[in-house]
Write a protein that holds these residues in place. Structure first.
Motif, short mmCIF file in Angstrom:
data_model
loop_
_atom_site.label_atom_id
_atom_site.label_comp_id
_atom_site.label_asym_id
_atom_site.label_seq_id
_atom_site.Cartn_x
_atom_site.Cartn_y
_atom_site.Cartn_z
N GLY A 237 1.06 -1.03 0.01
CA GLY A 237 0.28 0.16 0.31
C GLY A 237 0.69 1.26 0.05
O GLY A 237 2.39 1.55 -0.43
N PRO A 238 0.11 2.55 0.05
CA PRO A 238 0.88 3.51 0.39
C PRO A 238 1.73 3.80 1.08
O PRO A 238 2.09 2.79 2.48
CB PRO A 238 0.65 5.10 0.48
CG PRO A 238 -1.31 4.13 0.43
CD PRO A 238 -1.15 2.74 0.88
N ALA A 239 3.37 4.37 1.24
CA ALA A 239 4.35 4.53 2.35
C ALA A 239 3.42 4.98 3.37
O ALA A 239 2.78 5.81 3.61
CB ALA A 239 5.58 5.13 1.86
N SER A 240 3.88 4.48 4.76
CA SER A 240 4.26 5.61 5.50
C SER A 240 5.58 5.27 6.81
O SER A 240 5.45 3.97 6.33
CB SER A 240 2.51 5.12 6.22
OG SER A 240 2.55 3.50 6.21
N GLU A 241 5.40 6.33 7.77
CA GLU A 241 6.15 5.46 8.79
C GLU A 241 6.07 6.01 10.05
O GLU A 241 5.16 8.02 10.42
CB GLU A 241 7.33 6.59 8.76
CG GLU A 241 8.57 5.95 9.88
CD GLU A 241 10.00 5.57 8.69
OE1 GLU A 241 10.50 6.29 7.70
OE2 GLU A 241 10.77 6.15 9.93
N LEU A 242 5.87 6.30 11.06
CA LEU A 242 5.41 6.73 13.07
C LEU A 242 6.66 7.00 13.14
O LEU A 242 7.89 6.14 12.50
CB LEU A 242 4.36 5.45 13.41
CG LEU A 242 3.75 5.41 12.50
CD1 LEU A 242 2.30 4.68 13.58
CD2 LEU A 242 2.29 6.47 11.99
N THR A 243 6.57 8.03 14.10
CA THR A 243 8.13 8.18 14.97
C THR A 243 7.70 7.88 16.27
O THR A 243 6.90 7.63 16.85
CB THR A 243 7.92 9.73 15.30
OG1 THR A 243 7.77 10.61 13.81
CG2 THR A 243 9.62 10.37 16.12
N VAL A 244 8.44 6.52 16.05
CA VAL A 244 8.44 5.93 17.48
C VAL A 244 10.08 5.65 18.24
O VAL A 244 11.20 5.38 17.82
CB VAL A 244 8.09 4.07 16.87
CG1 VAL A 244 7.78 2.97 18.47
CG2 VAL A 244 6.68 3.85 16.54
N PRO A 245 10.05 5.65 19.57
CA PRO A 245 11.28 5.68 19.83
C PRO A 245 12.24 4.21 19.98
O PRO A 245 11.22 3.46 19.57
CB PRO A 245 11.17 5.62 21.75
CG PRO A 245 9.19 6.59 22.56
CD PRO A 245 8.79 5.97 19.69
N ARG A 246 13.13 4.91 19.75
CA ARG A 246 14.11 3.57 19.57
C ARG A 246 15.15 2.66 21.05
O ARG A 246 15.71 4.50 21.84
CB ARG A 246 15.41 3.74 18.64
CG ARG A 246 14.36 4.40 16.91
CD ARG A 246 14.87 4.44 16.12
NE ARG A 246 14.72 5.16 15.09
CZ ARG A 246 14.98 6.27 13.91
NH1 ARG A 246 16.48 6.49 13.96
NH2 ARG A 246 14.81 7.03 13.12
N TYR A 247 14.81 1.81 21.07
CA TYR A 247 15.18 1.59 22.26
C TYR A 247 15.86 0.10 21.84
O TYR A 247 15.87 -0.93 21.13
CB TYR A 247 14.39 1.09 23.69
CG TYR A 247 14.03 2.33 23.85
CD1 TYR A 247 14.96 3.45 24.18
CD2 TYR A 247 12.86 2.41 24.35
CE1 TYR A 247 14.44 4.74 25.05
CE2 TYR A 247 12.68 3.56 24.74
CZ TYR A 247 13.02 5.08 25.17
OH TYR A 247 13.10 6.24 25.51
N SER A 271 10.24 -4.18 23.64
CA SER A 271 9.07 -3.65 22.09
C SER A 271 8.33 -2.85 22.61
O SER A 271 7.82 -1.84 22.68
CB SER A 271 9.51 -4.35 21.60
OG SER A 271 9.92 -5.23 20.28
N SER A 272 7.68 -3.83 24.15
CA SER A 272 6.38 -3.00 24.70
C SER A 272 6.68 -1.44 24.94
O SER A 272 5.87 -0.73 24.78
CB SER A 272 6.35 -3.76 25.81
OG SER A 272 5.96 -4.98 25.13
N GLN A 273 8.05 -1.63 25.54
CA GLN A 273 7.81 -0.12 26.18
C GLN A 273 8.62 1.11 24.90
O GLN A 273 8.09 2.03 24.87
CB GLN A 273 9.96 0.20 26.56
CG GLN A 273 9.67 1.19 27.86
CD GLN A 273 8.40 1.38 29.03
OE1 GLN A 273 8.90 0.81 29.71
NE2 GLN A 273 8.74 3.02 28.71
N MET A 274 8.99 0.89 23.89
CA MET A 274 8.68 1.62 22.67
C MET A 274 7.14 2.05 22.11
O MET A 274 7.48 3.56 22.55
CB MET A 274 9.34 1.19 21.42
CG MET A 274 10.97 0.50 21.48
SD MET A 274 11.62 0.64 19.80
CE MET A 274 11.93 -1.63 19.77
N ILE A 275 6.50 1.65 22.03
CA ILE A 275 4.82 1.45 21.59
C ILE A 275 4.40 2.01 23.02
O ILE A 275 4.00 2.78 23.02
CB ILE A 275 3.80 0.43 21.73
CG1 ILE A 275 4.99 -0.47 20.47
CG2 ILE A 275 2.90 0.41 20.84
CD1 ILE A 275 5.05 0.47 19.26
#
Length: 456
Positions: A237-247, A271-275
Motif C-alpha cells: 500500500g502507500p508509504a507511511s512511517e510513524l515516529t516511535v522511540p528507539r531502544y 518493544s513494549s516500552q517503545m510503543i
C-alpha cells in the motif's frame, strides 16, 4: 532476540507435529509453498482464520455470572471486587510464602468463535493496587461436545510485592495443553477443535481490606491458521512511517540477570516500552528509583521487571506484556493475530504501530545479521516499495534500531506457521501473532482500524 525460547520452541514443535512425518519422508525446501496454487493467487485473507472477543463495556460486565464482583460504569467501565465470595490460602511457588486472600469471581458467557480453534490466547487490562492480584482461566468445548478442564492462563499483578506473576505449567487433558500463555490443541491434524469457550476471572485482595483490582478488558483471540511454510504475497500500500522511540535491548546486556539473563533476552519488554512511549506514557522517576542510575534507558529495565513471568523465567509472556502496557493511564492492549501484512499496513496508516513475533534463520531475513527461534520487533512503517520499517531491538545501540526489511522475506517469516531450522527440522512459526496498544480515545481512523479487526 530472546534466550527464553525453550517453551516457544516446544510449542512450535507441538504445532508442527503433523508435518514431522512428511519431513522424515523427505521435506520440501523452506521456500516451497505449503498452500494450493489457488490459495497462493488469492491475496484476500480468509475471514474465518481469527476470532477476537473482548468484554469491556458496562453491558458486557453485567452479562455472564458474577460471584461477589460488581460492574462499574463511567468513562472506563470495569469489574471490581464488591463482596467476597470466599477466602483461600495461596502458596506462591516462587517465594514459598502462604497468604490468605479474599476472592470474588466473574465468568463470561459462552463464546462461540467464528472459527473452530486450534489455539486460544487470552488478554486482560487491569489495575491491581498493592494487596491485590487476579487469575484468568479458560474452559472450552471440543467438536465432540466434551469439555476441557478449567485451565489457568495467568496469575497476575502489576507489581511483584504480593505474589510473583506467573504462568502455570503441566496443564493438559491429553487433547489440549497450555504452553505458558497459549492453549493449543495437541494434534491439530486430527480435526479436533475448540468450538466455544468461557473465561473466568478471579479477583483477590487482603482479607478485611476494601481495596480491589479493577479490570476493564478481558478476552481472547481464537484462531485456526493453516499449516504453511510460505504465505501468499501481498500487494504493498502507500508509504507511511510513524515516529516511535528507539531502544536497543543489547545496551542492557548483563543488567538485572535475575530477569531472564538481562538485556540480551529483552526483545519483548523493549518493544513494549517503545510503543508505550509512542503513546506518550512512561514510568515516573519514583517508579524508576530502583534502577541503577548508571544504566541508560532505565525504563527498559523497568519493563523487563514488570513483564517477567517467574514460571517461564522470561519476559516474553505475550499477555503479560500487553497487561504491562495497559497499566499506564488510559491505555488498552491485547494479543491478537493478523491474517495478512495488508491488515498490519492498515493499522500503521491509522497511526497504530504493532509488535510482531517471528522466528527465522539468519539467511531468511536480509540485513538482520542474526537468526532466532523467537523474537519481537516493532513495525513502524512501510517504504514506497512496500518494504517493512521496523524498530528492531536486537541492534547494537539505539541509533541502529530502525531497520528496513524486504517485504516478501519479512511477510513470510511473520505469517507462516512452519519453518525449517538450521538442521532441516520442522519447527513452528507464530502465524501472525502481534501486540496492539491504543489509548482510550483513539482517533476515528484508529477506531475504524481497530474495529475492523474486532479489537473494539
Amino acid at each position: 532476540m530472546t534466550s527464553s525460547t525453550p517453551r516457544r520452541t516446544v510449542l512450535a514443535a507441538a504445532l508442527a507435529a503433523a508435518g514431522t512425518a512428511a519431513t522424515a519422508a523427505g521435506a520440501a525446501p523452506a521456500t516451497a509453498s505449503a498452500t494450493p496454487a489457488s490459495a497462493a493467487r488469492d491475496h484476500t485473507p480468509a475471514p474465518g482464520l481469527v476470532d477476537n472477543r473482548f468484554w469491556s463495556s458496562y453491558t458486557d460486565w453485567r452479562c455472564g455470572s458474577a460471584a461477589g464482583t460488581r460492574a462499574v460504569a463511567g468513562h472506563r467501565p470495569g469489574l471490581v471486587l464488591a463482596t467476597p465470595a470466599g477466602r483461600t490460602d495461596y502458596t506462591d511457588p516462587h517465594t514459598g510464602r502462604t497468604s490468605a486472600w479474599e476472592y470474588a469471581s466473574w465468568t463470561s458467557p459462552v463464546h462461540t468463535p467464528t472459527v473452530p480453534a486450534t489455539e486460544v490466547i487470552a488478554s486482560w487490562n487491569a489495575r491491581t493496587p498493592p494487596g491485590t492480584w487476579l487469575q484468568v482461566e479458560l474452559s472450552g468445548t471440543y467438536t465432540d461436545a466434551t469439555a476441557t478442564p478449567w485451565y489457568v492462563l495467568g496469575r497476575w499483578a502489576s507489581g511483584d510485592g504480593d505474589i510473583r506473576r506467573t504462568s502455570v505449567d503441566d496443564q493438559t487433558d491429553g487433547r489440549s495443553t497450555v504452553w505458558t500463555d497459549t492453549l493449543a490443541i495437541d494434534d491439530a491434524a486430527s480435526g479436533l477443535r475448540l468450538v466455544s469457550y468461557r473465561l473466568r476471572l478471579t479477583l483477590y485482595r487482603t482479607p478485611g481490606s476494601t481495596v480491589t483490582p479493577t479490570v476493564w478488558r478481558l478476552g481472547a483471540m481464537a484462531s485456526d491458521i493453516p499449516d504453511r511454510f510460505t504465505v501468499p504475497a501481498s500487494e504493498p500500500g502507500p508509504a507511511s512511517e510513524l515516529t516511535v522511540p528507539r531502544y536497543s535491548q543489547n545496551t542492557h546486556i548483563g543488567q538485572y540477570p535475575e530477569y531472564d539473563n538481562g538485556g540480551e533476552a529483552w526483545c519483548s519488554p523493549t518493544s513494549s516500552q517503545m510503543i508505550v512511549e509512542y503513546w506518550g506514557r512512561r514510568p515516573s522517576a519514583e517508579e524508576l528509583a530502583w534502577v541503577n542510575p548508571a544504566f541508560e534507558d532505565p525504563q527498559v529495565c523497568h519493563a523487563a521487571r514488570y513483564t517477567y513471568d517467574h514460571q517461564y523465567e522470561g519476559c516474553g509472556n505475550w499477555p503479560f506484556n500487553t497487561a504491562y502496557a495497559a497499566t499506564y493511564p488510559d491505555m488498552n492492549a491485547v494479543v491478537t493475530r493478523l491474517r495478512s501484512l495488508t491488515e498490519l499496513e492498515s493499522l500503521v496508516r491509522a497511526g497504530i504501530p504493532a509488535i510482531t513475533s517471528q522466528s527465522f534463520r539468519k539467511e531468511e531475513l536480509t540485513g538482520a545479521g542474526y537468526g532466532t527461534a523467537g523474537h519481537l520487533m516493532t513495525v513502524i512503517g512501510f517504504t514506497a516499495d512496500g518494504d517493512v520499517i521496523a524498530n528492531d531491538p536486537a541492534s547494537p545501540d539505539n541509533e541502529a534500531v530502525r531497520r528496513i526489511y524486504r517485504r516478501r522475506e519479512w511477510e513470510n517469516i511473520w505469517l507462516r506457521t512452519k519453518r525449517y531450522d538450521a538442521n532441516g527440522k520442522v519447527r513452528g512459526g507464530t502465524g501472525g501473532v502481534c501486540y496492539v496498544f491504543w489509548p482510550d480515545r483513539p482517533t476515528p481512523a484508529q477506531h475504524r482500524a481497530l474495529r475492523s479487526l474486532g479489537l473494539v
